[in-house]
Structures are given as structure tokens and as C-alpha cells.
Design a protein around this motif. Structure first.
Motif, PDB file in Angstrom:
ATOM      1  N   VAL A  12       0.850  -1.062  -0.143  1.00  0.00           N
ATOM      2  CA  VAL A  12       0.074  -0.007   0.039  1.00  0.00           C
ATOM      3  C   VAL A  12       0.798   1.250  -0.007  1.00  0.00           C
ATOM      4  CG1 VAL A  12      -0.431   0.015   2.427  1.00  0.00           C
ATOM      5  CG2 VAL A  12      -2.085   1.026   1.115  1.00  0.00           C
ATOM      6  N   GLN A  13       0.416   2.321  -0.507  1.00  0.00           N
ATOM      7  CA  GLN A  13       1.209   3.433  -0.752  1.00  0.00           C
ATOM      8  C   GLN A  13       1.003   4.289   0.632  1.00  0.00           C
ATOM      9  OE1 GLN A  13      -0.282   5.734  -3.980  1.00  0.00           O
ATOM     10  NE2 GLN A  13       1.071   4.698  -5.486  1.00  0.00           N
ATOM     11  N   PRO A  14       2.001   5.087   1.182  1.00  0.00           N
ATOM     12  CA  PRO A  14       1.913   6.013   2.290  1.00  0.00           C
ATOM     13  C   PRO A  14       0.403   6.663   2.260  1.00  0.00           C
ATOM     14  CG  PRO A  14       3.977   6.159   1.431  1.00  0.00           C
ATOM     15  CD  PRO A  14       3.180   5.210   0.218  1.00  0.00           C
ATOM     16  N   GLY A  15      -0.087   6.703   3.532  1.00  0.00           N
ATOM     17  CA  GLY A  15      -1.366   7.436   3.592  1.00  0.00           C
ATOM     18  C   GLY A  15      -2.644   6.441   3.274  1.00  0.00           C
ATOM     19  N   GLY A  16      -2.201   5.294   2.899  1.00  0.00           N
ATOM     20  CA  GLY A  16      -3.134   4.234   2.480  1.00  0.00           C
ATOM     21  C   GLY A  16      -3.749   3.601   4.100  1.00  0.00           C
ATOM     22  N   SER A  17      -4.654   2.474   3.491  1.00  0.00           N
ATOM     23  CA  SER A  17      -5.276   1.822   4.571  1.00  0.00           C
ATOM     24  C   SER A  17      -5.425   0.167   4.525  1.00  0.00           C
ATOM     25  CB  SER A  17      -6.726   2.432   4.754  1.00  0.00           C
ATOM     26  OG  SER A  17      -6.928   3.833   5.275  1.00  0.00           O
ATOM     27  N   LEU A  18      -5.425  -0.409   5.398  1.00  0.00           N
ATOM     28  CA  LEU A  18      -5.498  -1.879   5.164  1.00  0.00           C
ATOM     29  C   LEU A  18      -6.268  -2.370   6.365  1.00  0.00           C
ATOM     30  CD1 LEU A  18      -1.937  -3.259   3.906  1.00  0.00           C
ATOM     31  CD2 LEU A  18      -4.093  -3.254   2.660  1.00  0.00           C
ATOM     32  N   ARG A  19      -6.963  -3.685   6.232  1.00  0.00           N
ATOM     33  CA  ARG A  19      -7.544  -4.161   7.087  1.00  0.00           C
ATOM     34  C   ARG A  19      -7.145  -5.475   7.594  1.00  0.00           C
ATOM     35  NH1 ARG A  19     -13.289  -6.588   8.161  1.00  0.00           N
ATOM     36  NH2 ARG A  19     -13.746  -5.748  10.369  1.00  0.00           N
ATOM     37  N   LEU A  20      -6.338  -5.689   8.457  1.00  0.00           N
ATOM     38  CA  LEU A  20      -5.952  -7.201   8.801  1.00  0.00           C
ATOM     39  C   LEU A  20      -7.060  -7.985   9.547  1.00  0.00           C
ATOM     40  CD1 LEU A  20      -2.351  -6.503   9.905  1.00  0.00           C
ATOM     41  CD2 LEU A  20      -3.264  -6.645   7.653  1.00  0.00           C
ATOM     42  N   SER A  21      -7.089  -9.233   9.248  1.00  0.00           N
ATOM     43  CA  SER A  21      -8.067 -10.316   9.904  1.00  0.00           C
ATOM     44  C   SER A  21      -7.018 -11.232  10.617  1.00  0.00           C
ATOM     45  CB  SER A  21      -9.060 -10.565   9.029  1.00  0.00           C
ATOM     46  OG  SER A  21      -9.651  -9.788   8.466  1.00  0.00           O
ATOM     47  N   CYS A  22      -7.548 -11.901  11.721  1.00  0.00           N
ATOM     48  CA  CYS A  22      -7.157 -12.873  12.467  1.00  0.00           C
ATOM     49  C   CYS A  22      -8.211 -13.863  12.579  1.00  0.00           C
ATOM     50  CB  CYS A  22      -6.242 -12.481  13.524  1.00  0.00           C
ATOM     51  SG  CYS A  22      -5.745 -13.990  14.508  1.00  0.00           S
ATOM     52  N   ALA A  23      -8.106 -15.368  12.222  1.00  0.00           N
ATOM     53  CA  ALA A  23      -9.235 -16.121  12.501  1.00  0.00           C
ATOM     54  C   ALA A  23      -8.688 -17.048  13.365  1.00  0.00           C
ATOM     55  CB  ALA A  23      -9.524 -16.916  11.204  1.00  0.00           C
TER      56      ALA A  23
END
Length: 116
Positions: A12-23
């Protein structure tokens, strides 16, 4: 046997977003007491966010105001919403108990790379 499976990482570029998941699977997992760790190349693994039944979420100063941890008890899953990402957030991210005396077997982690 407890198993933790992380997903959602990427480039992802700086300033971007991600959503991590853990099952999480396994009858001994206390999904409402979990944390997110990260390990950057050449550095020790660090706890960046944690959530418990007894207290509000706790964040490392480096991510405070940008990351949000949450839990879905029905899905036995914990999430990490990461906004305003910086290059220094680049690391492999893992979920696990925030209490070192009660760690589960580590999952494979998910790579997050923040770069233009």
C-alpha cells in the motif's frame, strides 16, 4: 489445538489503509483478549494493539490514532484497521494473546509493505 491465521496484508502507498484479519480456532482461544504484533526486518517483535474484556483497547504510541483493533466473538476473529499508513509500519503482522505468559502457537503472519 489452537491455530491463528492472519490475512489482509499487502502493498500500500503511504497514507493508505489496510484491514488485517485473524481467524482463531481451538476451544482454548480467548478471542476477547487478543493483540496484534509486528516484526520489521532486523527488529524485535512488538505489540502494537491489544484488547481485553476488562479494559479499553491499548495502542503503542507509534500507531495511536491510526490503528483500531476490534473483535468479532461470533466469528472468533480479531481485526486491525490501519489508516494513514507510513513506511515505518512495514512489517509482518501477527495476532496472539497480549499476555506473554499465555501465548498461543504463532501463525504465519501477514506481510504489510508501505511504499510508494
Amino acid at each position: 489445538q489452537v491455530q491463528l491465521v492472519e490475512s489482509g496484508g499487502g502493498l500500500v502507498q503511504p497514507g493508505g489503509s489496510l484491514r488485517l484479519s485473524c481467524a482463531a480456532s481451538g476451544t482454548l482461544v480467548r478471542i476477547n483478549t487478543m493483540g496484534w504484533y509486528r516484526q520489521a526486518p532486523g527488529k524485535q517483535r512488538e505489540l502494537v494493539a491489544s484488547i481485553t474484556q476488562a479494559s479499553n483497547p491499548i495502542y503503542a504510541d507509534s500507531v495511536k490514532g491510526r490503528f483500531t483493533i476490534s473483535v468479532d466473538n461470533d466469528k472468533q476473529s480479531v481485526y486491525l484497521q490501519m489508516n494513514s499508513l507510513k513506511p515505518e509500519d512495514t512489517a509482518v503482522y501477527y495476532c496472539n494473546s497480549p499476555r506473554s505468559a499465555f501465548l498461543y502457537p504463532w501463525g504465519q503472519g501477514t506481510q504489510v509493505t508501505v511504499s510508494s
